[in-house]
Design a protein around this motif. Structure first.
Motif, short mmCIF file in Angstrom:
data_model
loop_
_atom_site.label_atom_id
_atom_site.label_comp_id
_atom_site.label_asym_id
_atom_site.label_seq_id
_atom_site.Cartn_x
_atom_site.Cartn_y
_atom_site.Cartn_z
N ALA A 159 -10.77 1.30 17.02
CA ALA A 159 -11.95 2.17 16.98
C ALA A 159 -12.06 2.93 15.67
O ALA A 159 -13.16 3.24 15.21
N LEU A 160 -10.92 3.25 15.06
CA LEU A 160 -10.91 3.95 13.77
C LEU A 160 -10.61 3.00 12.61
O LEU A 160 -10.35 3.43 11.50
N GLY A 161 -10.65 1.71 12.89
CA GLY A 161 -10.41 0.73 11.84
C GLY A 161 -8.96 0.53 11.47
O GLY A 161 -8.65 -0.11 10.46
N HIS A 162 -8.05 1.06 12.30
CA HIS A 162 -6.61 0.92 12.01
C HIS A 162 -6.13 -0.42 12.55
O HIS A 162 -5.96 -0.59 13.75
N LEU A 163 -5.89 -1.37 11.64
CA LEU A 163 -5.48 -2.71 12.03
C LEU A 163 -4.01 -2.80 12.36
O LEU A 163 -3.53 -3.86 12.77
N GLY A 164 -3.29 -1.70 12.19
CA GLY A 164 -1.89 -1.67 12.59
C GLY A 164 -0.97 -1.19 11.49
O GLY A 164 -1.24 -1.38 10.29
N ALA A 165 0.10 -0.52 11.92
CA ALA A 165 1.17 -0.14 11.00
C ALA A 165 2.28 -1.18 11.14
O ALA A 165 2.45 -1.77 12.20
N ASN A 166 3.02 -1.38 10.08
CA ASN A 166 4.02 -2.44 10.08
C ASN A 166 5.32 -1.95 9.46
O ASN A 166 5.32 -1.40 8.36
N ILE A 177 7.76 -3.90 8.60
CA ILE A 177 8.23 -4.90 7.65
C ILE A 177 7.62 -4.57 6.29
O ILE A 177 6.40 -4.38 6.17
N VAL A 178 8.44 -4.47 5.27
CA VAL A 178 7.94 -4.10 3.94
C VAL A 178 6.89 -5.11 3.47
O VAL A 178 7.18 -6.29 3.34
N GLY A 179 5.67 -4.63 3.27
CA GLY A 179 4.58 -5.50 2.85
C GLY A 179 3.94 -6.27 3.98
O GLY A 179 2.99 -7.05 3.75
N GLY A 180 4.39 -6.07 5.21
CA GLY A 180 3.92 -6.87 6.33
C GLY A 180 2.45 -6.72 6.65
O GLY A 180 1.82 -7.64 7.18
N GLY A 181 1.87 -5.56 6.36
CA GLY A 181 0.46 -5.34 6.69
C GLY A 181 -0.51 -5.77 5.60
O GLY A 181 -1.73 -5.77 5.81
N ILE A 182 0.02 -6.16 4.45
CA ILE A 182 -0.85 -6.49 3.31
C ILE A 182 -1.75 -7.69 3.57
O ILE A 182 -2.97 -7.62 3.31
N PHE A 198 -2.30 -0.07 2.67
CA PHE A 198 -1.41 0.95 2.14
C PHE A 198 0.02 0.43 2.23
O PHE A 198 0.44 -0.08 3.27
N PHE A 199 0.79 0.61 1.16
CA PHE A 199 2.19 0.18 1.16
C PHE A 199 2.95 1.00 0.13
O PHE A 199 2.36 1.68 -0.72
N GLY A 200 4.27 0.96 0.19
CA GLY A 200 5.10 1.70 -0.74
C GLY A 200 5.49 0.89 -1.95
O GLY A 200 5.22 -0.33 -2.03
N ASP A 201 6.15 1.54 -2.90
CA ASP A 201 6.55 0.84 -4.12
C ASP A 201 7.57 -0.26 -3.85
O ASP A 201 7.70 -1.20 -4.63
N GLY A 202 8.29 -0.19 -2.72
CA GLY A 202 9.21 -1.25 -2.37
C GLY A 202 8.51 -2.58 -2.17
O GLY A 202 9.10 -3.65 -2.42
N ALA A 203 7.26 -2.53 -1.74
CA ALA A 203 6.50 -3.76 -1.50
C ALA A 203 6.02 -4.41 -2.79
O ALA A 203 5.56 -5.55 -2.78
N MET A 204 6.15 -3.71 -3.92
CA MET A 204 5.73 -4.29 -5.20
C MET A 204 6.64 -5.44 -5.62
O MET A 204 6.31 -6.19 -6.53
N GLN A 205 7.76 -5.59 -4.94
CA GLN A 205 8.67 -6.71 -5.22
C GLN A 205 8.57 -7.80 -4.16
O GLN A 205 9.42 -8.70 -4.11
N GLN A 206 7.56 -7.74 -3.31
CA GLN A 206 7.38 -8.72 -2.24
C GLN A 206 6.36 -9.78 -2.65
O GLN A 206 5.26 -9.44 -3.11
N GLY A 207 6.70 -11.03 -2.46
CA GLY A 207 5.80 -12.11 -2.86
C GLY A 207 4.47 -12.10 -2.14
O GLY A 207 3.44 -12.50 -2.71
N ILE A 208 4.46 -11.64 -0.88
CA ILE A 208 3.22 -11.66 -0.10
C ILE A 208 2.14 -10.80 -0.76
O ILE A 208 0.95 -11.09 -0.65
N LEU A 209 2.55 -9.74 -1.49
CA LEU A 209 1.57 -8.90 -2.17
C LEU A 209 0.83 -9.70 -3.23
O LEU A 209 -0.40 -9.63 -3.34
N TYR A 210 1.55 -10.50 -4.01
CA TYR A 210 0.92 -11.23 -5.11
C TYR A 210 0.09 -12.40 -4.60
O TYR A 210 -0.97 -12.71 -5.16
N GLU A 211 0.53 -13.03 -3.53
CA GLU A 211 -0.30 -14.05 -2.90
C GLU A 211 -1.60 -13.43 -2.40
O GLU A 211 -2.69 -14.00 -2.56
N SER A 212 -1.49 -12.25 -1.78
CA SER A 212 -2.67 -11.59 -1.21
C SER A 212 -3.61 -11.12 -2.31
O SER A 212 -4.84 -11.28 -2.20
#
Length: 340
Positions: free
Chosen positions: A108-115, A117-122, A144-158
């Motif tokens: 209802a508020l557009g929250h698709l979920g918190a995750n 897993i680092v980078g899991g919601g990206i 939204f994600f933390g700086d730890g996710a900047m080393q996750q491959g899924i971010l760059y694919e996304s």
């Protein structure tokens, strides 16, 4: 402090103060042994990222969050009582007590979920953005994600997919300088995260998370661009006041670093800006702070007194409608022993 005539600094301050007070009560909930699970991740020090970015969104927009997502959801308009009840594992919570601190969601508020897993919601926002594009919806999805996710491959694919397909998506890195206990410059050689995103074709900005007006201005610009099918990336530099989890005493940070970091307080800076500019005064802000404290006290009281989920609700929303519910082990054993 950078300001614009039409920038609602008072409203941004109110949002940040509500987040700060809520998170302080979440810490109290944990100390009192009332929270569900053994981990809590407080967003104290990151309030400007949540308040500034969510203020730039419209009701039809969506988002995903990470470990430290309480403040973001609150800035989006969540009810603090239901949030606190969810963190306490109570039936009145947003996910009936099943999500806890790290898995709150509300369509209802557009929250698709918190995750957790680092980078899991990206990648979820890429799917949301793709649907908005093909359905012709005037909406943006934010990860939204933390700086730890900047080393996750899924971010760059996304980010690559979003840029390639011109999706209405914004990637937001809340850079609190530490991925758990690892300082950002010990995790990557290149700490200019905006440069990385720009190399993939995204509109990229870096904002000072101590200055909520700067965050809001950057978010407004990038959200508008994303709405026009130019995906973007925003890195918000801030300082995490406490450890990774509630029990983490931050042994990897010196006392001097802690002291310097806590001076970068976005809530205090916004308050000082309001007084210095004459937009408000200390008495008005003190009264606002007191009202917010009472609101959050009521939220923790609500969570403490709320009922836990009923046993029969344990598997509800887990299995598809029409499927038989799992049989309790004791009932199954009794049936087998009875020769049924």
């Amino acid at each position: 402090m950078t300001q614009r005539a039409n920038l609602p600094l008072f409203d941004l301050y109110r949002t940040m103060r509500r987040i700060r007070s809520f998170e302080e009560r979440v810490a109290e909930l944990y100390v009192r042994g009332l929270s569900a699970g053994s981990m809590l991740h407080l967003s104290i020090g990151e309030e400007a990222a949540a308040a500034g970015i969510c203020a730039a969104l419209r009701p039809a927009d969506s988002f995903t969050t990470h470990h430290r997502g309480h403040g973001i959801f609150l800035a989006r308009g969540a009810d603090p009582r239901r949030m606190m009840a969810e963190i306490a594992g109570k039936a009145e919570g947003y996910c009936a007590g099943k999500g806890g601190s790290m898995h709150i969601a509300d369509m209802a508020l557009g929250h698709l979920g918190a995750n957790a897993i680092v980078g899991g919601g990206i990648p979820h926002v890429v799917g949301a953005g793709l649907s908005y594009k093909h359905l012709g919806k005037d909406a943006v999805s934010v990860a939204f994600f933390g700086d730890g996710a900047m080393q996750q491959g899924i971010l760059y694919e996304s980010m690559n997919m979003a840029a390639l397909w011109a999706l209405p998506v914004l990637f937001v890195c809340v850079n609190n300088q530490y991925g758990m206990g690892t300082r950002v410059d010990r995790a990557t050689r290149i700490t200019d995260f905006g440069q990385r995103a720009a190399s993939l074709g995204l509109a990229a900005e870096v904002a000072d998370g101590e200055d909520v007006t700067a965050v809001f201005a950057a978010a407004e610009k990038l959200v508008a661009a994303a709405r026009g099918r130019r995906p973007g990336f925003l890195a918000v530099s801030c300082f995490r006041f406490f450890g990774h989890g509630r029990m983490d005493k931050s042994p990897y940070r010196s006392a001097e670093e802690e002291e310097a970091g806590r001076k970068r307080d976005p809530v205090r800076r916004a308050r000082e800006g309001l007084v210095e500019s004459g937009e408000s005064d200390a008495a008005t802000l003190d009264a606002l702070d007191l009202d917010i404290a009472r609101e959050m006290d009521a939220a923790i009281d609500f969570a403490a007194s709320a009922a836990p989920p009923a046993y029969e609700a344990l598997f509800r929303d887990v299995f598809a409608p029409g499927q038989p519910m799992p049989e309790p082990l004791r009932a199954r054993l009794d049936r087998i022993l009875a020769g049924a």
